[in-house]
Write a protein that holds these residues in place. Structure first.
Motif, PDB file in Angstrom:
ATOM      1  N   ASN A   1      26.005  34.156  42.156  1.00  0.00           N
ATOM      2  CA  ASN A   1      27.315  33.586  41.892  1.00  0.00           C
ATOM      3  C   ASN A   1      28.396  34.651  42.129  1.00  0.00           C
ATOM      4  N   GLU A   2      29.136  34.483  43.229  1.00  0.00           N
ATOM      5  CA  GLU A   2      30.161  35.472  43.596  1.00  0.00           C
ATOM      6  C   GLU A   2      31.294  35.540  42.582  1.00  0.00           C
ATOM      7  N   LEU A   3      31.645  34.405  42.003  1.00  0.00           N
ATOM      8  CA  LEU A   3      32.719  34.397  40.999  1.00  0.00           C
ATOM      9  C   LEU A   3      32.329  35.244  39.784  1.00  0.00           C
ATOM     10  N   LYS A   4      31.076  35.083  39.365  1.00  0.00           N
ATOM     11  CA  LYS A   4      30.585  35.847  38.220  1.00  0.00           C
ATOM     12  C   LYS A   4      30.592  37.346  38.536  1.00  0.00           C
ATOM     13  N   LYS A   5      30.138  37.685  39.737  1.00  0.00           N
ATOM     14  CA  LYS A   5      30.110  39.096  40.149  1.00  0.00           C
ATOM     15  C   LYS A   5      31.531  39.656  40.248  1.00  0.00           C
ATOM     16  N   LEU A   6      32.443  38.877  40.812  1.00  0.00           N
ATOM     17  CA  LEU A   6      33.839  39.302  40.936  1.00  0.00           C
ATOM     18  C   LEU A   6      34.430  39.597  39.563  1.00  0.00           C
ATOM     19  N   LEU A   7      34.194  38.722  38.616  1.00  0.00           N
ATOM     20  CA  LEU A   7      34.716  38.903  37.263  1.00  0.00           C
ATOM     21  C   LEU A   7      34.047  40.092  36.569  1.00  0.00           C
TER      22      LEU A   7
ATOM     23  N   GLN B   1      45.326  31.035  37.663  1.00  0.00           N
ATOM     24  CA  GLN B   1      45.376  32.075  36.634  1.00  0.00           C
ATOM     25  C   GLN B   1      44.463  33.246  37.001  1.00  0.00           C
ATOM     26  N   LEU B   2      43.258  32.938  37.450  1.00  0.00           N
ATOM     27  CA  LEU B   2      42.312  33.987  37.828  1.00  0.00           C
ATOM     28  C   LEU B   2      42.813  34.795  39.022  1.00  0.00           C
ATOM     29  N   CYS B   3      43.336  34.107  40.028  1.00  0.00           N
ATOM     30  CA  CYS B   3      43.852  34.802  41.217  1.00  0.00           C
ATOM     31  C   CYS B   3      44.938  35.798  40.820  1.00  0.00           C
ATOM     32  N   LYS B   4      45.833  35.352  39.959  1.00  0.00           N
ATOM     33  CA  LYS B   4      46.921  36.222  39.525  1.00  0.00           C
ATOM     34  C   LYS B   4      46.376  37.435  38.765  1.00  0.00           C
ATOM     35  N   GLN B   5      45.463  37.172  37.823  1.00  0.00           N
ATOM     36  CA  GLN B   5      44.933  38.265  36.999  1.00  0.00           C
ATOM     37  C   GLN B   5      44.046  39.219  37.812  1.00  0.00           C
ATOM     38  N   LEU B   6      43.234  38.677  38.715  1.00  0.00           N
ATOM     39  CA  LEU B   6      42.324  39.505  39.512  1.00  0.00           C
ATOM     40  C   LEU B   6      43.013  40.092  40.746  1.00  0.00           C
ATOM     41  N   ASP B   7      44.237  39.654  40.978  1.00  0.00           N
ATOM     42  CA  ASP B   7      45.042  40.119  42.106  1.00  0.00           C
ATOM     43  C   ASP B   7      44.347  39.856  43.453  1.00  0.00           C
ATOM     44  N   ILE B   8      43.944  38.594  43.624  1.00  0.00           N
ATOM     45  CA  ILE B   8      43.410  38.178  44.917  1.00  0.00           C
ATOM     46  C   ILE B   8      44.140  36.921  45.367  1.00  0.00           C
ATOM     47  N   SER B   9      44.137  36.678  46.650  1.00  0.00           N
ATOM     48  CA  SER B   9      44.866  35.525  47.192  1.00  0.00           C
ATOM     49  C   SER B   9      44.116  34.217  46.902  1.00  0.00           C
ATOM     50  N   ILE B  10      44.872  33.138  46.915  1.00  0.00           N
ATOM     51  CA  ILE B  10      44.291  31.802  46.743  1.00  0.00           C
ATOM     52  C   ILE B  10      43.288  31.539  47.874  1.00  0.00           C
ATOM     53  N   GLU B  11      43.618  31.982  49.074  1.00  0.00           N
ATOM     54  CA  GLU B  11      42.727  31.777  50.231  1.00  0.00           C
ATOM     55  C   GLU B  11      41.382  32.471  50.014  1.00  0.00           C
TER      56      GLU B  11
END
Length: 193
Positions: free
Chosen positions: A2-8, A53-63
């Motif tokens: 799970n890439e989202l889990k790893k990213l977080l 919210q996650l994009c803003k906090q993690l500083d990554i683009s929506i794309e």
């Protein structure tokens, strides 16, 4: 994976944050509720507000987030396809009361298992066999309450229950769906049409 889990997880380690602190940074005062939403999003990413919210906090683009989400959804679908088992799903007009159930697993009132051998038959014959399994299921379901001679008698009595509106107190179904494959299903009324 799970890439989202790893990213977080990577973000939390890099910034020396706990999950609770992270949820508070996202603006949640109820930490438990925020963590539930975060975990639900990580496992099955749907919520666009949470994504922003996650994009803003993690500083990554929506794309970039959308690419990660698309890969995650592909994995979810592949897993569902792999775990899929053909079945018949009963469509109840009103669900049977628990008092009417015996000690078997409650899934027996909703699902009918498909024998593996049935899947090898030509589709027309499969559908005939599926209807036979459905009729047999219905006769067995009502067997301890009524002693129907055959399925035709069962349909006649349950039709009168439907017409009189008694299905509000007595379970009658509207037919069934045969889920043959992950993306292939057939819907039938109680007469197998």
């Amino acid at each position: 994976m799970n890439e989202l889990k790893k990213l977080l997880t990577d973000y939390l380690k890099m910034h020396n944050l706990t999950r609770n602190t992270f949820i508070q940074k996202l603006g949640y005062k109820n930490i438990t509720k925020g963590l539930r939403r975060l975990d639900a999003f990580i496992e099955h990413p749907k919520n666009n507000v949470f994504k922003a919210q996650l994009c803003k906090q993690l500083d990554i683009s929506i794309e970039s987030m959308d690419e990660i989400i698309n890969r995650q959804m592909d994995l979810i679908i592949k897993d569902k396809i792999k775990k899929f088992t053909p079945r018949i799903w009963i469509k109840w007009k009103k669900y049977p009361l628990l008092l009417m159930m015996d000690d078997r697993d409650l899934n027996h009132i909703y699902e009918i298992e498909i024998p593996e051998s049935l899947l090898n038959l030509p589709i027309k014959q499969q559908l005939e066999e599926v209807f036979h399994l459905y009729k047999q299921h219905q006769l067995e379901f009502y067997a301890d309450k009524f002693n129907f001679k055959n399925y035709t008698e069962l349909v006649g009595i349950t039709d009168s229950i439907l017409k009189k509106g008694l299905y509000k107190v007595w379970p009658v179904n509207d037919g069934f769906t045969y889920h043959k494959a992950f993306n292939e299903s057939y819907q039938f009324n109680r007469l197998g049409e």
